[in-house]
Design a protein around this motif. Structure first.
Motif, PDB file in Angstrom:
ATOM      1  N   ARG A   1     -19.016 -54.645 -34.878  1.00  0.00           N
ATOM      2  CA  ARG A   1     -18.269 -53.460 -35.639  1.00  0.00           C
ATOM      3  C   ARG A   1     -19.011 -53.205 -37.196  1.00  0.00           C
ATOM      4  O   ARG A   1     -19.122 -52.071 -37.471  1.00  0.00           O
ATOM      5  CB  ARG A   1     -16.993 -54.254 -35.982  1.00  0.00           C
TER       6      ARG A   1
ATOM      7  N   SER B   1     -16.915 -50.632 -38.161  1.00  0.00           N
ATOM      8  CA  SER B   1     -16.239 -49.506 -37.517  1.00  0.00           C
ATOM      9  C   SER B   1     -15.051 -49.838 -36.943  1.00  0.00           C
ATOM     10  O   SER B   1     -14.559 -50.950 -36.927  1.00  0.00           O
ATOM     11  CB  SER B   1     -17.344 -49.348 -36.048  1.00  0.00           C
ATOM     12  N   ASP B   2     -14.140 -48.584 -36.604  1.00  0.00           N
ATOM     13  CA  ASP B   2     -13.109 -48.622 -36.510  1.00  0.00           C
ATOM     14  C   ASP B   2     -12.868 -49.076 -34.625  1.00  0.00           C
ATOM     15  O   ASP B   2     -13.731 -48.469 -34.067  1.00  0.00           O
ATOM     16  CB  ASP B   2     -12.306 -47.440 -36.235  1.00  0.00           C
ATOM     17  N   LEU B   3     -11.830 -49.665 -34.336  1.00  0.00           N
ATOM     18  CA  LEU B   3     -11.757 -49.862 -32.896  1.00  0.00           C
ATOM     19  C   LEU B   3     -11.197 -48.839 -32.099  1.00  0.00           C
ATOM     20  O   LEU B   3     -10.106 -48.710 -31.809  1.00  0.00           O
ATOM     21  CB  LEU B   3     -11.071 -51.320 -32.811  1.00  0.00           C
ATOM     22  N   ASN B   4     -12.363 -47.736 -31.774  1.00  0.00           N
ATOM     23  CA  ASN B   4     -11.785 -46.641 -31.294  1.00  0.00           C
ATOM     24  C   ASN B   4     -12.512 -46.387 -30.031  1.00  0.00           C
ATOM     25  O   ASN B   4     -13.631 -47.011 -29.865  1.00  0.00           O
ATOM     26  CB  ASN B   4     -11.810 -45.120 -32.099  1.00  0.00           C
ATOM     27  N   GLN B   5     -12.168 -45.238 -29.398  1.00  0.00           N
ATOM     28  CA  GLN B   5     -12.953 -44.747 -28.222  1.00  0.00           C
ATOM     29  C   GLN B   5     -14.286 -44.463 -28.238  1.00  0.00           C
ATOM     30  O   GLN B   5     -15.463 -44.862 -27.511  1.00  0.00           O
ATOM     31  CB  GLN B   5     -12.500 -43.655 -27.446  1.00  0.00           C
ATOM     32  N   GLU B   6     -14.649 -43.628 -29.711  1.00  0.00           N
ATOM     33  CA  GLU B   6     -16.031 -43.501 -29.959  1.00  0.00           C
ATOM     34  C   GLU B   6     -16.946 -44.868 -30.090  1.00  0.00           C
ATOM     35  O   GLU B   6     -17.956 -44.832 -29.892  1.00  0.00           O
ATOM     36  CB  GLU B   6     -15.996 -42.703 -31.427  1.00  0.00           C
ATOM     37  N   PHE B   7     -16.187 -45.918 -30.821  1.00  0.00           N
ATOM     38  CA  PHE B   7     -16.995 -47.067 -30.889  1.00  0.00           C
ATOM     39  C   PHE B   7     -17.268 -47.552 -29.572  1.00  0.00           C
ATOM     40  O   PHE B   7     -18.288 -48.162 -29.289  1.00  0.00           O
ATOM     41  CB  PHE B   7     -16.355 -48.091 -31.999  1.00  0.00           C
TER      42      PHE B   7
ATOM     43  N   ASP C   1     -17.481 -46.222 -26.495  1.00  0.00           N
ATOM     44  CA  ASP C   1     -18.431 -45.830 -25.920  1.00  0.00           C
ATOM     45  C   ASP C   1     -20.116 -45.831 -26.476  1.00  0.00           C
ATOM     46  O   ASP C   1     -20.909 -45.604 -25.602  1.00  0.00           O
ATOM     47  CB  ASP C   1     -18.149 -44.077 -25.822  1.00  0.00           C
TER      48      ASP C   1
ATOM     49  N   THR D   1     -11.429 -48.803 -22.758  1.00  0.00           N
ATOM     50  CA  THR D   1     -10.600 -47.832 -23.452  1.00  0.00           C
ATOM     51  C   THR D   1      -9.639 -48.401 -24.185  1.00  0.00           C
ATOM     52  O   THR D   1      -9.030 -47.883 -24.850  1.00  0.00           O
ATOM     53  CB  THR D   1      -9.798 -46.926 -22.515  1.00  0.00           C
ATOM     54  N   THR D   2      -9.447 -49.587 -24.048  1.00  0.00           N
ATOM     55  CA  THR D   2      -8.514 -50.570 -25.151  1.00  0.00           C
ATOM     56  C   THR D   2      -9.157 -51.694 -25.657  1.00  0.00           C
ATOM     57  O   THR D   2     -10.350 -52.226 -25.391  1.00  0.00           O
ATOM     58  CB  THR D   2      -7.274 -51.093 -24.237  1.00  0.00           C
ATOM     59  N   GLU D   3      -8.786 -52.253 -26.912  1.00  0.00           N
ATOM     60  CA  GLU D   3      -8.940 -53.337 -27.614  1.00  0.00           C
ATOM     61  C   GLU D   3      -8.942 -54.481 -26.784  1.00  0.00           C
ATOM     62  O   GLU D   3      -9.894 -55.385 -26.911  1.00  0.00           O
ATOM     63  CB  GLU D   3      -8.001 -53.456 -28.804  1.00  0.00           C
TER      64      GLU D   3
END
Length: 444
Positions: A151, A255-261, A263, A272-274
């Motif tokens: 992250r 970094s946030d745990l989001n789709q951008e991260f 990918d 797609t999920t944590e």
């Protein structure tokens, strides 16, 4: 031509060589003719210098060189035929016999060489030998640290008002004495060794000042880099108290745990999920742990083999050979590194005998594949999303193997892996699950 050898003891021998004119003159005559064709001498057209002229001018030198070539080749053949396990290369005995010969193409020469022989011993690995292979599991702390690092690797830099542990301080360090060292630089608080010093740098704002004992705070190498001095100067500071004044605070936000991260780390849409992310990280970490486990097993086998094999080596000969092949080495340097040299030699003999006994063979394609594997790992280390093509890897591998030293290193690595695989088939292997934090403490 006569070659024979005589054992002095189990690990030392002499080789005697007798070479008569009929053994060397055909090769010497050919060498003289070849040189006559290539010679460029005043008064003669290129390639038309008479062989008799070449023989008068350079005959003895050519004779000496050709006899050396013949003897070296024949000794190598003899060693192979007699199946002598020689250490190093044969060394001419120190007695000078040159004065006994006329070097007139009619002499029968006798030369003596010293050789060192590998000691005889049994390979200590059998189906009764047992080793443990560890199945290393990622504990929660290790996984949390890996996720944090990922992250942070894709995070963003911010400039908070108040410092926290792990921040980078852009600050001025001023030595607590007149005309002392003063340096403005970036200081990573995570490399500070002393807990009290580290705590004193938490909660600071811009322009805040605090006293720091830099010798307690930093390793010598880090301190030298921070102050811009040599390691000797850092080691011998007469005043170690410095005044630290904060100029700016830098923080790498995770970094946030989001789709951008997700990918950025994995093929688009694969995670797609944590929960999927955590499982992928665990899989990656435990795959890396397989390398740790294999290295531990190799080390255990090495230690076992070295302890079980009690062998004497021709030490006096080996020291002479090291000096002969490394004339710039001082005697003290040879003595200092000799124990490590003997250990490496002992394991090399063990490996080679396992290779011979099991007809193991290192193939060129295997060396190329290992080179490609190492290059791929290096590329992924710097860019996890880059996928080099096989053609690119092949090209990089060929460039790497063009360096003889790198090619030899990879050849030896393939051989070592083959020996390791063979030993795994020979001995008993017991599997044992263990958390990584406990695995790290096994040899401590």
């Amino acid at each position: 031509m006569n070659i024979s050898h005589q054992n002095i003891d189990d690990i030392n021998a002499n080789i005697q060589v007798e070479i008569a004119p009929e053994d060397y003159n055909p090769q010497v005559d050919k060498a003289i003719k070849d040189q006559a064709k290539q010679a460029k001498l005043p008064g003669f057209r290129p390639g038309m210098v008479p062989t008799g002229h070449i023989k008068r001018m350079y005959g003895k030198a050519i004779l000496f060189d050709e006899i050396n070539k013949i003897i070296n080749d024949k000794i190598a053949e003899y060693i192979s035929e007699q199946k002598l396990e020689v250490l190093g290369q044969p060394l001419p005995k120190e007695e000078d016999k040159d004065g006994q010969y006329n070097w007139d193409f009619k002499d029968t020469f006798n030369f003596d060489y010293e050789i060192g022989l590998a000691p005889q011993f049994d390979i200590p690995f059998s189906n009764e030998t047992e080793f443990t292979e560890y199945d290393i599991k990622a504990d929660e702390e290790t996984l949390a640290e890996r996720i944090k690092n990922l992250r942070r690797s894709y995070g963003k830099m911010t400039n908070p008002e108040v410092s926290e542990e792990g921040d980078v301080l852009y600050a001025t360090l001023k030595q607590d004495k007149e005309e002392g060292i003063e340096k403005t630089t970036s200081i990573r608080t995570d490399i500070i060794e002393d807990a009290k010093v580290k705590k004193s740098l938490v909660g600071l704002k811009k322009d805040d000042t605090v006293k720091v004992d830099v010798k307690k705070a930093f390793k010598v190498a880090d301190l030298a880099r921070i102050l811009g001095v040599t390691e000797d100067e850092a080691e011998n500071l007469d005043v170690t108290k410095f005044e630290l004044t904060v100029k700016n605070i830098n923080r790498l936000e995770e970094s946030d745990l989001n789709q951008e991260f997700f990918d950025k780390l994995f093929p688009a849409g694969e995670v797609t999920t944590e929960e999927q992310f955590n499982e992928k990280v665990k899989e990656e970490v435990e795959n890396l742990f397989k390398q740790n486990s294999a290295q531990k097993l190799r080390n255990d086998m090495y230690t076992f083999g070295m302890e079980k094999v009690d062998a004497k080596f021709p030490e006096e000969f080996l020291k002479k050979w090291l000096k002969a092949t490394n004339p710039n080495l001082e005697a003290t340097e040879i003595e200092e590194g000799f124990e490590d040299f003997l250990n490496n030699l002992k394991w090399t003999i063990i490996e080679n005998r396992i290779v011979t006994a099991n007809n193991l063979e290192v193939k060129y394609d295997e060396v190329v594949d290992l080179a490609k594997e190492r290059i791929y790992a290096q590329i992924k280390m710097y860019n996890i999303n880059e996928e080099p093509t096989d053609e690119q890897l092949q090209q990089f591998a060929m460039q790497l193997l063009g360096d003889r030293e790198q090619a030899n290193r990879l050849f030896e690595e393939v051989k070592a892996l083959k020996v390791f695989d063979q030993l795994k088939e020979t001995v008993k292997i017991k599997s044992k699950k263990i958390d990584f934090d406990k695995f790290e403490k096994l040899d401590k």
